[in-house]
Design a protein around this motif. Structure first.
Motif, PDB file in Angstrom:
ATOM      1  N   ILE A  57       0.825  -1.218   0.000  1.00  0.00           N
ATOM      2  CA  ILE A  57       0.000   0.000   0.000  1.00  0.00           C
ATOM      3  C   ILE A  57       0.857   1.265   0.000  1.00  0.00           C
ATOM      4  CG2 ILE A  57      -1.920  -1.098   1.217  1.00  0.00           C
ATOM      5  CD1 ILE A  57      -0.850   0.395   3.788  1.00  0.00           C
ATOM      6  N   HIS A  58       0.198   2.381  -0.295  1.00  0.00           N
ATOM      7  CA  HIS A  58       0.808   3.693  -0.118  1.00  0.00           C
ATOM      8  C   HIS A  58       0.681   4.054   1.363  1.00  0.00           C
ATOM      9  CE1 HIS A  58       1.335   8.046  -0.386  1.00  0.00           C
ATOM     10  NE2 HIS A  58       1.904   7.837  -1.583  1.00  0.00           N
ATOM     11  N   PRO A  59       1.717   4.658   1.962  1.00  0.00           N
ATOM     12  CA  PRO A  59       1.641   4.980   3.401  1.00  0.00           C
ATOM     13  C   PRO A  59       0.398   5.787   3.778  1.00  0.00           C
ATOM     14  CG  PRO A  59       3.859   5.395   2.565  1.00  0.00           C
ATOM     15  CD  PRO A  59       3.016   5.021   1.374  1.00  0.00           C
ATOM     16  N   ASP A  60      -0.091   6.640   2.861  1.00  0.00           N
ATOM     17  CA  ASP A  60      -1.278   7.459   3.158  1.00  0.00           C
ATOM     18  C   ASP A  60      -2.537   6.608   3.339  1.00  0.00           C
ATOM     19  OD1 ASP A  60       0.393   9.561   2.819  1.00  0.00           O
ATOM     20  OD2 ASP A  60      -0.507  10.307   0.943  1.00  0.00           O
ATOM     21  N   ASP A  61      -2.519   5.361   2.834  1.00  0.00           N
ATOM     22  CA  ASP A  61      -3.726   4.527   2.837  1.00  0.00           C
ATOM     23  C   ASP A  61      -3.765   3.541   4.006  1.00  0.00           C
ATOM     24  OD1 ASP A  61      -4.338   5.809   0.469  1.00  0.00           O
ATOM     25  OD2 ASP A  61      -3.494   4.213  -0.788  1.00  0.00           O
ATOM     26  N   GLU A  62      -2.832   3.718   4.926  1.00  0.00           N
ATOM     27  CA  GLU A  62      -2.701   2.782   6.044  1.00  0.00           C
ATOM     28  C   GLU A  62      -4.026   2.575   6.802  1.00  0.00           C
ATOM     29  OE1 GLU A  62       0.773   1.911   7.312  1.00  0.00           O
ATOM     30  OE2 GLU A  62      -0.141   0.536   8.752  1.00  0.00           O
ATOM     31  N   ALA A  63      -4.726   3.661   7.088  1.00  0.00           N
ATOM     32  CA  ALA A  63      -5.966   3.549   7.877  1.00  0.00           C
ATOM     33  C   ALA A  63      -7.012   2.738   7.121  1.00  0.00           C
ATOM     34  CB  ALA A  63      -6.500   4.942   8.201  1.00  0.00           C
ATOM     35  N   LEU A  64      -7.129   2.978   5.810  1.00  0.00           N
ATOM     36  CA  LEU A  64      -8.097   2.233   4.996  1.00  0.00           C
ATOM     37  C   LEU A  64      -7.722   0.753   4.948  1.00  0.00           C
ATOM     38  CD1 LEU A  64      -8.332   4.789   2.067  1.00  0.00           C
ATOM     39  CD2 LEU A  64     -10.292   3.990   3.403  1.00  0.00           C
ATOM     40  N   ALA A  65      -6.427   0.487   4.789  1.00  0.00           N
ATOM     41  CA  ALA A  65      -5.953  -0.893   4.632  1.00  0.00           C
ATOM     42  C   ALA A  65      -6.103  -1.688   5.925  1.00  0.00           C
ATOM     43  CB  ALA A  65      -4.495  -0.893   4.177  1.00  0.00           C
ATOM     44  N   ARG A  66      -5.994  -1.016   7.050  1.00  0.00           N
ATOM     45  CA  ARG A  66      -6.091  -1.718   8.345  1.00  0.00           C
ATOM     46  C   ARG A  66      -7.475  -2.327   8.565  1.00  0.00           C
ATOM     47  NH1 ARG A  66      -1.900  -2.552  10.621  1.00  0.00           N
ATOM     48  NH2 ARG A  66      -0.135  -1.125  10.627  1.00  0.00           N
ATOM     49  N   LYS A  67      -8.457  -1.833   7.820  1.00  0.00           N
ATOM     50  CA  LYS A  67      -9.818  -2.376   7.974  1.00  0.00           C
ATOM     51  C   LYS A  67      -9.958  -3.765   7.343  1.00  0.00           C
ATOM     52  CE  LYS A  67     -12.000   2.158   8.037  1.00  0.00           C
ATOM     53  NZ  LYS A  67     -12.571   3.176   7.153  1.00  0.00           N
TER      54      LYS A  67
END
Ligand code: MG
Length: 381
Positions: free
Chosen positions: A53-63
């Motif tokens: 992932i892109h670091p900015d998308d961490e919160a979305l990916a954690r779901k």
């Protein structure tokens, strides 16, 4: 055999519209990335799943559950390389590198790649080009191109792990896909069967198509319909009535049997057992067991209906045919339907009882007994 899926989701592509990268937009109730991860997590041969992932998308990916996260790089090559490096700790035997924008990849496509890796260091799905190909400039056709030997590449592209890791480490950048990287390193890549539905979401219209396809597939998977049939015969003996589909009918003969000899209800009970692949009435209620002597047949039918529920199904409909010259069934058919519907907990319009003669042919034609056929349909709840 350890098989890792490496899903590349670090791109910022917003060509498909909206301000969110396309892999984080929702389609058919989940993000594109969730669907892609689910395709591999749900696959029985894939043992591990990594999302780059892109670091900015961490919160979305954690779901997303059940997936390891790795930060990618500025280019696709760099992101794949980061994913491969992250896998080196417990290196898998094979790695399937997949573009996150193909959320409808099927188990068959994945299996095709894995199977081909038995004999090839690399394998990737593709479809032959079937449209005519042109060269064009300024809105005008400037030439034609033979489509002979041309394929449309898809993902996942699968490789033996060590060789593709070495190939990426040696590669200097700019590849369209991992097959190109592999070939630069001298690895053979087998072409496996692609799938027209393994669509890469690129344009806004692709979202609508993906939404429809994913919903249709979910419906198909959820739809589990079973059908069974049953057949029974009982001979006549002396007596003054018969019991058919739970209804007592005065007659100059009776039906011979261990239980109440309700030939219609027996055929129906067997149809239900058949739909469940649960044997037949004789296995559940052995005639050798004295406790079933003279038993009323609704006991058997109720047992079959309970088994339907315990298997997670519901009865959808039932159809019984009685075959005899006498007694006449027609005047009693509605009472039989009502009785069967009550026992099975069904609306009466889902229960059919009909009759036929055998044109005076055979044992039913000679009035030596009554035969019955039945079928039942079950639907997974
Ligand atoms: Mg019987």
């Amino acid at each position: 055999m350890e098989i890792a899926a490496l899903i590349v989701a670090a791109g910022r592509g917003t060509r498909a519209g909206a301000d969110l990268p396309k892999q984080w937009r929702r389609v058919a109730g989940a993000t594109v990335a969730q669907h892609s991860v689910a395709a591999f997590r749900g696959h029985p041969r894939v043992t591990r799943c990594l999302l780059v992932i892109h670091p900015d998308d961490e919160a979305l990916a954690r779901k997303i559950e059940g997936v390891e996260l790795v930060h990618g790089g500025a280019t696709r090559d760099a992101s794949v390389r980061a994913g491969l490096e992250a896998l080196t700790g417990h290196a898998p035997d094979q790695v399937l590198i997949h573009d996150v924008a193909r959320p409808m990849v099927s188990a068959d496509v994945i299996n095709g790649v894995i199977d081909a890796l038995v004999t090839s260091p690399g394998a990737a799905p593709a479809l032959p080009v079937t449209d005519a190909l042109w060269h064009g400039a300024d809105g005008v056709v400037t030439g034609t191109q033979s489509r002979e030997g041309l394929f449309r590449a898809q993902t996942p592209q699968g490789f033996h792990f060590e060789p593709i890791l070495a190939a990426h480490r040696a590669y200097t950048g700019g590849a369209a896909d991992d097959v190109e990287v592999a070939r630069m390193a001298g690895l053979d890549v087998a072409i496996t069967m692609g799938d027209e539905n393994n669509l890469k979401i690129t344009t806004p219209g692709d979202f609508a198509r993906a939404d429809r396809l994913i919903r249709d597939k979910a419906k198909e998977l959820a739809m589990d319909i079973r059908m069974g049939n049953g057949f029974d015969v009982h001979a006549f003996e002396d007596g003054d009535h018969v019991i058919l589909c739970g209804v007592r009918i005065p007659h100059d003969r009776a039906l011979k049997g261990h239980s109440d000899a309700d030939v219609g209800m027996h055929a129906l009970t067997d149809a239900i057992y058949g739909a469940l692949a649960e044997g037949d009435i004789g296995q559940h209620f052995p005639p050798s067991d004295p406790q079933w002597k003279g038993a009323e047949s609704h006991i058997f039918l109720r047992h079959a209906v309970e088994l339907v529920a315990s298997h997670g199904f519901r009865l959808s409909n039932a159809d019984v045919t009685l075959i005899c010259e006498h007694p006449k069934i027609g005047p009693h058919a509605d009472a039989m339907r009502a009785e069967l519907a009550k026992i099975m907990g069904l609306d009466v319009d889902r229960v059919s009882v009909k009759a036929t003669t055998s044109e005076r042919l055979g044992f039913t034609g000679r009035s030596e007994g009554i035969a019955s056929l039945a079928s039942a349909t079950l639907i997974k709840d």
